[in-house]
Design an enzyme around this catalytic site. Structure first.
Site, PDB file in Angstrom:
ATOM      1  N   GLY A  25       0.818  -1.209   0.000  1.00  0.00           N
ATOM      2  CA  GLY A  25       0.000   0.000   0.000  1.00  0.00           C
ATOM      3  C   GLY A  25       0.852   1.260   0.000  1.00  0.00           C
ATOM      4  N   ASN A  70      -0.965  -8.892  12.044  1.00  0.00           N
ATOM      5  CA  ASN A  70       0.048  -7.902  11.720  1.00  0.00           C
ATOM      6  C   ASN A  70      -0.475  -6.512  11.992  1.00  0.00           C
ATOM      7  OD1 ASN A  70      -0.142  -6.029   9.151  1.00  0.00           O
ATOM      8  ND2 ASN A  70      -1.261  -7.900   8.643  1.00  0.00           N
ATOM      9  N   CYS A  77      -7.620  -0.727   5.799  1.00  0.00           N
ATOM     10  CA  CYS A  77      -6.550  -1.175   6.675  1.00  0.00           C
ATOM     11  C   CYS A  77      -6.907  -0.906   8.125  1.00  0.00           C
ATOM     12  CB  CYS A  77      -5.225  -0.498   6.355  1.00  0.00           C
ATOM     13  SG  CYS A  77      -3.907  -1.128   7.410  1.00  0.00           S
ATOM     14  N   ASN A 129      -9.824  -7.825   3.276  1.00  0.00           N
ATOM     15  CA  ASN A 129      -8.622  -7.410   3.987  1.00  0.00           C
ATOM     16  C   ASN A 129      -8.597  -8.191   5.310  1.00  0.00           C
ATOM     17  OD1 ASN A 129      -6.381  -5.902   4.979  1.00  0.00           O
ATOM     18  ND2 ASN A 129      -7.011  -4.188   3.710  1.00  0.00           N
ATOM     19  N   GLY A 187      -4.379 -15.379   6.851  1.00  0.00           N
ATOM     20  CA  GLY A 187      -3.996 -16.785   6.816  1.00  0.00           C
ATOM     21  C   GLY A 187      -5.201 -17.714   6.813  1.00  0.00           C
ATOM     22  N   GLY A 230      -1.943 -14.090  -0.181  1.00  0.00           N
ATOM     23  CA  GLY A 230      -1.239 -13.210   0.756  1.00  0.00           C
ATOM     24  C   GLY A 230      -0.255 -13.964   1.614  1.00  0.00           C
TER      25      GLY A 230
HETATM   26  C1  LIG Z   1       2.057  -8.288   6.709  1.00  0.00           C
HETATM   27  C2  LIG Z   1       0.849  -7.884   5.930  1.00  0.00           C
HETATM   28  C3  LIG Z   1       0.793  -6.609   5.337  1.00  0.00           C
HETATM   29  C4  LIG Z   1      -0.327  -6.197   4.616  1.00  0.00           C
HETATM   30  N1  LIG Z   1      -0.340  -4.953   4.041  1.00  0.00           N
HETATM   31  C5  LIG Z   1      -1.417  -4.566   3.292  1.00  0.00           C
HETATM   32  C6  LIG Z   1      -1.441  -3.303   2.626  1.00  0.00           C
HETATM   33  O1  LIG Z   1      -0.477  -2.533   2.652  1.00  0.00           O
HETATM   34  N2  LIG Z   1      -2.560  -2.949   1.916  1.00  0.00           N
HETATM   35  C7  LIG Z   1      -3.634  -3.802   1.821  1.00  0.00           C
HETATM   36  O2  LIG Z   1      -4.597  -3.453   1.147  1.00  0.00           O
HETATM   37  N3  LIG Z   1      -3.622  -5.011   2.429  1.00  0.00           N
HETATM   38  C8  LIG Z   1      -2.555  -5.415   3.152  1.00  0.00           C
HETATM   39  N4  LIG Z   1      -2.562  -6.661   3.763  1.00  0.00           N
HETATM   40  C9  LIG Z   1      -3.736  -7.555   3.624  1.00  0.00           C
HETATM   41  C10 LIG Z   1      -3.514  -8.601   2.536  1.00  0.00           C
HETATM   42  O3  LIG Z   1      -3.352  -8.006   1.268  1.00  0.00           O
HETATM   43  C11 LIG Z   1      -4.711  -9.594   2.476  1.00  0.00           C
HETATM   44  O4  LIG Z   1      -5.896  -8.877   2.216  1.00  0.00           O
HETATM   45  C12 LIG Z   1      -4.889 -10.351   3.788  1.00  0.00           C
HETATM   46  O5  LIG Z   1      -3.644 -10.730   4.312  1.00  0.00           O
HETATM   47  C13 LIG Z   1      -5.748 -11.602   3.643  1.00  0.00           C
HETATM   48  O6  LIG Z   1      -5.183 -12.547   2.751  1.00  0.00           O
HETATM   49  P1  LIG Z   1      -4.311 -13.820   3.236  1.00  0.00           P
HETATM   50  O7  LIG Z   1      -5.108 -14.543   4.274  1.00  0.00           O
HETATM   51  O8  LIG Z   1      -4.078 -14.623   1.989  1.00  0.00           O
HETATM   52  O9  LIG Z   1      -3.047 -13.270   3.782  1.00  0.00           O
HETATM   53  C14 LIG Z   1      -1.443  -7.086   4.486  1.00  0.00           C
HETATM   54  C15 LIG Z   1      -1.375  -8.363   5.072  1.00  0.00           C
HETATM   55  C16 LIG Z   1      -0.255  -8.777   5.779  1.00  0.00           C
HETATM   56  C17 LIG Z   1      -0.238 -10.151   6.383  1.00  0.00           C
END
Ligand SMILES: Cc1cc2nc3c(=O)[nH]c(=O)nc-3n(C[C@H](O)[C@H](O)[C@H](O)COP(=O)(O)O)c2cc1C
Ligand SMILES: Cc1cc2nc3c(=O)[nH]c(=O)nc-3n(C[C@H](O)[C@H](O)[C@H](O)COP(=O)(O)OP(=O)(O)OC[C@H]3O[C@@H](n4cnc5c(N)ncnc54)[C@H](O)[C@@H]3O)c2cc1C
Ligand code: FES
Lengths: 305, 270
Positions: A48, A71, A132, A194, A219, A267
């Site tokens: 982001g 996080n 966020c 998100n 996760g 992610g």
């Molecule tokens: C360490 C970390 C940083 C993230 N930073 C952003 C971000 O900057 N902008 C955003 O829209 N989502 C951010 N996310 C959310 C992820 O893009 C995603 O929507 C979320 O982790 C769910 O997917 P997952 O279960 O596959 O990780 C972040 C997630 C993690 C774990």
């Protein structure tokens, strides 16, 4: 059997397969180049970006929880100008669409960041993060109030001619009304979810583990919630949807497509395995081959209820 | 690199401390002391994330199962502290692991004419052993200052001595070596020039060493630990404050990518 057709198109962005890398989990792309072929995935989404560089939150910023992690990075990023000068030239050479995730502290900042990216070669689209949970101003307010969200989307829409994806927060009572508000305000596609706001406590020290106290859960633990939300939104809104949340393998990704997603974002899986996005795309293709399915797009919304 | 590795051996050295040898591709011989690996302790989603460990040793051995051929290995020295390391402790010869390595920035050995002072305690001794091996091979003069709460925290001293490293041991309770803090022993050896400190261990110890190094104007490198998710500089979860960090001019460094080894003057210790 012939190789199945894995291509999909979301908001005019053509992808070789439905697997995108989720914002904040894939750095600025280059970090992963040693581990996978960046030209084997559908699209890359950047960390982001805000108007000015952002320091992020104090540490500890992450903690593992059963089946997931919390996080509270606090959107540490280089800022949009440094991104354009230092990161984009590398990404632009990769033959994979790059979608820039943007974030604003204020309404105006959202518009300003989007405007600076408008017209830039190498930027295939914009994903607006209105969701966020880890920053105090902005984000969460825009992400939980349909009117505020609509205002952001309208302004960004005016500031860019790029395909516009709006990323939704799961931390709402009615995700469908948020989705409708963004659709009506001019979004070309919606991505969800998100992270879910959560918390972890150190019993012995009687303290929260994260310096920020709360953080965003991601996760495998969040996958059922994500699937439900994708399904609900897909039923009620006409826009293409990108499914996100706990996708660890090809089967998970295909479940999101059945629920109504046209593409998915991977992610946390990239932390466990830096080549996850590539592997997941390959597993999806193998599933299609094994089951005699000619095109992955035929599975979008094919859930039988 | 990402590669599959086979556990060759996994031995308990002293209560709760294990030394594990794993196979590795030959390219890993280029790994620098202070760099680290991330391993997935199981395919299950709990524990979910990889765990980081410094290299205790990297080398080659002649593997019987490879028909006496040369096989590259890496070793880690680890302490059982939670569910991930408990699972590691249960692994046996033949078990398979998924590794990312080598990661991060290692120690800069500096010019050969200096005396190298290695300071560590507990599992902090792990990367220092690999460092000592490399320094001794270069012909450098190396001394080890090992400290811990009690004798169980003092590991592999005979390995260091076998390399020809002179070692100074101290424990809080006096059960091994001198009684007291490792920094007190270190300070007696410090001179203003011709020395370089390499430290790895608990953060309070590193802080004490960094403060002392500054006072005596001795160059000092420290190997830091942080919670990590990705290990490749993508998640920004592992950061720590650089020396000039302030609210207005933030200066965060990634332990996984900018470190784990830092010049101690680069970091903020308050
Ligand atoms: C360490 C970390 C940083 C993230 N930073 C952003 C971000 O900057 N902008 C955003 O829209 N989502 C951010 N996310 C959310 C992820 O893009 C995603 O929507 C979320 O982790 C769910 O997917 P997952 O279960 O596959 O990780 C972040 C997630 C993690 C774990
Ligand atoms: C670059 C680097 C090199 C390391 N080298 C070694 C090594 O050579 N030998 C060794 O034994 N350990 C080393 N560690 C620490 C090791 O990674 C942790 O002890 C391990 O991840 C704990 O996993 P667990 O599942 O057993 O514990 P968990 O159940 O995750 O946690 C148990 C306890 O360990 C602490 N902990 C967990 N993760 C870390 C971490 N990343 N850093 C510090 N404390 C942590 C927690 O605060 C908790 O108190 C290193 C860490 C880093 C960052
Ligand atoms: S562990 Fe992810 S950035 Fe360091």
């Amino acid at each position: 059997m012939q190789k199945p057709d894995m291509t999909v198109e979301v908001a005019g962005i053509k992808m070789r397969n439905p697997v995108m890398t989720a914002s904040g989990t894939f750095g600025y792309g280059a970090e992963f180049a040693d581990y996978l072929n960046l030209e084997s995935i559908g699209a890359m989404i950047t960390k982001g970006l805000s108007l000015k560089p952002k320091a992020g939150n104090p540490t500890p910023r992450i903690v593992e929880t059963p089946g997931g992690m919390l996080n509270a990075i606090g959107l540490q990023n280089v800022g949009v100008d440094a991104f354009i000068a230092q990161k984009l030239p590398y990404l632009a050479k990769v033959d994979t669409p790059v979608i820039v995730n943007v974030y604003g502290n204020t309404l105006e900042e959202y518009g300003e960041v989007a405007a600076r990216l408008d017209g830039l070669g190498g930027v295939a689209g914009i994903e607006v993060n209105i969701s966020c949970p880890n920053v105090k101003q902005g984000g969460i307010v825009f992400g939980t109030d349909p009117q505020a969200a609509a205002e952001v989307v309208r302004l960004v829409r005016k500031s860019t001619s790029k395909p516009l994806i709006v990323k939704l927060s799961p931390n709402v009572t009615d995700v469908v009304s948020m989705a409708r508000a963004c659709a009506d305000a001019g979004a070309d596609a919606l991505s969800l979810i998100n992270t879910l706001t959560g918390m972890a406590i150190d019993l012995d020290r009687r303290r929260p583990i994260l310096a920020n106290v709360t953080g965003g859960l991601s996760g495998p633990a969040i996958k059922p919630v994500a699937l439900r939300m994708v399904w609900q939104v897909a039923k009620s809104v006409q826009l293409p949807i990108i499914g996100i949340g706990g996708i660890m393998n090809g089967r998970d990704a295909l479940e999101f497509m059945l629920a109504g997603a046209s593409a998915v974002e991977v992610g946390t899986a990239s932390f466990l395995d830096p080549s996850a996005a590539q592997t997941i795309a390959r597993e999806m293709e193998q599933y299609l081959i094994d089951n005699g399915i000619a095109s992955v797009a035929s599975l979008i919304g094919a859930l039988e209820v | 690199m990402q590669f599959k590795s086979m556990v060759v051996s996994n031995v308990e050295l002293s209560p709760g401390y294990f030394r594990m040898r794993m196979t590795a591709p030959l390219d890993l011989l280029g790994a620098l002391p202070g760099q680290f690996l991330m391993l997935k302790v199981s395919d299950a989603i709990d524990p979910l994330l990889r765990r980081p460990f410094g290299f205790f040793d990297v080398g080659t051995f002649s593997a019987e199962y490879a028909g006496g051929g040369t096989q590259c290995y890496c070793e880690i020295l680890y302490k059982v502290v939670g569910k991930g390391t408990r699972k590691l402790a249960a692994l046996h010869h033949g078990d398979l692991l998924d590794l990312l390595a080598p990661l991060g920035k290692g120690f800069d050995p500096g010019p050969g004419c200096e005396e190298k002072l290695l300071v560590g305690g507990g599992v902090g001794l792990a990367p220092l052993y690999y460092l000592a091996k490399v320094l001794v091979a270069r012909g450098d003069k190396v001394r080890l200052f090992a400290g811990g709460r009690n004798r169980d925290d003092i590991l592999c001293i005979t390995e260091f001595e076998r390399l020809g490293v002179e070692s100074y041991v101290s424990t809080d309770d006096g059960t091994l070596g001198e009684s007291g803090l490792v920094t007190q022993v270190l300070e007696r050896h410090l001179r203003a020039s011709g020395m370089r400190i390499f430290a790895c261990g608990p953060t309070p110890m590193l802080k004490a060493v960094a403060v002392m190094a500054k006072k005596h104007a001795v160059p000092c490198q420290v190997s830091m630990e942080a919670y990590m998710a990705c290990g490749v500089g993508a998640c920004l979860g592992c950061v720590m404050k650089g020396a000039n960090h302030s609210e207005e001019t933030p200066d965060y460094r990634c332990v996984c990518k900018d470190g784990p080894v830092f010049d101690s003057f680069e970091l903020q210790w308050s």
